[in-house]
Design a protein around this motif. Structure first.
Motif: not given
Length: 196
Positions: A1-15, A33-39
């Motif tokens: 099974m693939k590892t499921k990862i969520v990345v929380v980008a916690g800086h208010p500036d997208p650049q 090979g991981a499944e990755v989602r970004k918040i």
């Protein structure tokens, strides 16, 4: 099974450099090979204030409901953020206040000082940038902001282990050093793909 990862980008500036670190981590994880989602907290819109505390429910915005869904789904959570005034930015603190609620992240027991940790079984990694030298943050400030995030928030909810990568000082850093930090984030993502 693939590892499921969520990345929380916690800086208010997208650049921001933190945004670039988030993308590098995701590239390494998905490439291995991981499944990755970004918040991405620079992109979603929500009220960061828990308006009534816990006295009265503050209804969640759709994007926060979606965030809770992805956090439940994940095996591993990654928070990438800068240290400002010794702690996380307001947008990340507001996100935690609104999302890591009783009934979702933890649950107090009736007539008890104990609580149930509802996010047990997940691990986390903090990738934290700062301008304060790492040694100064560790020995003088005692890593106060990191300890709040690690112990008082994530471990309180059952998330363990919580690993930490500190990158500093960012402001005077060279392009070469930043490239090395981005490569390091990519390697950390690749390594995390095999944690399950």
């Amino acid at each position: 099974m693939k590892t499921k990862i969520v990345v929380v980008a916690g800086h208010p500036d997208p650049q921001s450099f933190c945004s670039a670190l988030s993308d590098a981590y995701m590239e390494g994880a998905s490439g291995s090979g991981a499944e990755v989602r970004k918040i991405d907290l620079s992109r979603i819109r929500f009220d960061p204030n828990l308006r009534f505390g816990y006295r009265q429910r503050t209804e969640l915005e759709e994007e926060l409901i979606e965030a809770q869904k992805w956090i439940r789904w994940a095996d591993h959570l990654v928070f990438v953020y800068p240290t400002w005034w010794g702690a996380m930015p307001a947008v990340l603190k507001g996100f935690i206040d609104r999302v890591f609620l009783p009934g979702f992240a933890f649950k107090y027991r009736k007539d008890s000082l104990l609580w149930d940790k509802l996010l047990t079984g997940k691990s986390a990694h903090l990738i934290v940038t700062m301008d304060t030298p790492i040694w100064y943050n560790r020995w003088i400030y005692r890593r106060a902001g990191i300890q709040v995030m690690k112990r008082n928030i994530l471990q309180f909810c059952g998330i363990s282990p919580v690993r930490v990568t500190e990158l500093s000082p960012v402001k005077p850093s060279t392009e070469e050093l930043r490239r090395k930090w981005l490569d390091r984030a990519k390697r950390l993502g690749a390594k995390a793909a095999g944690i399950k």
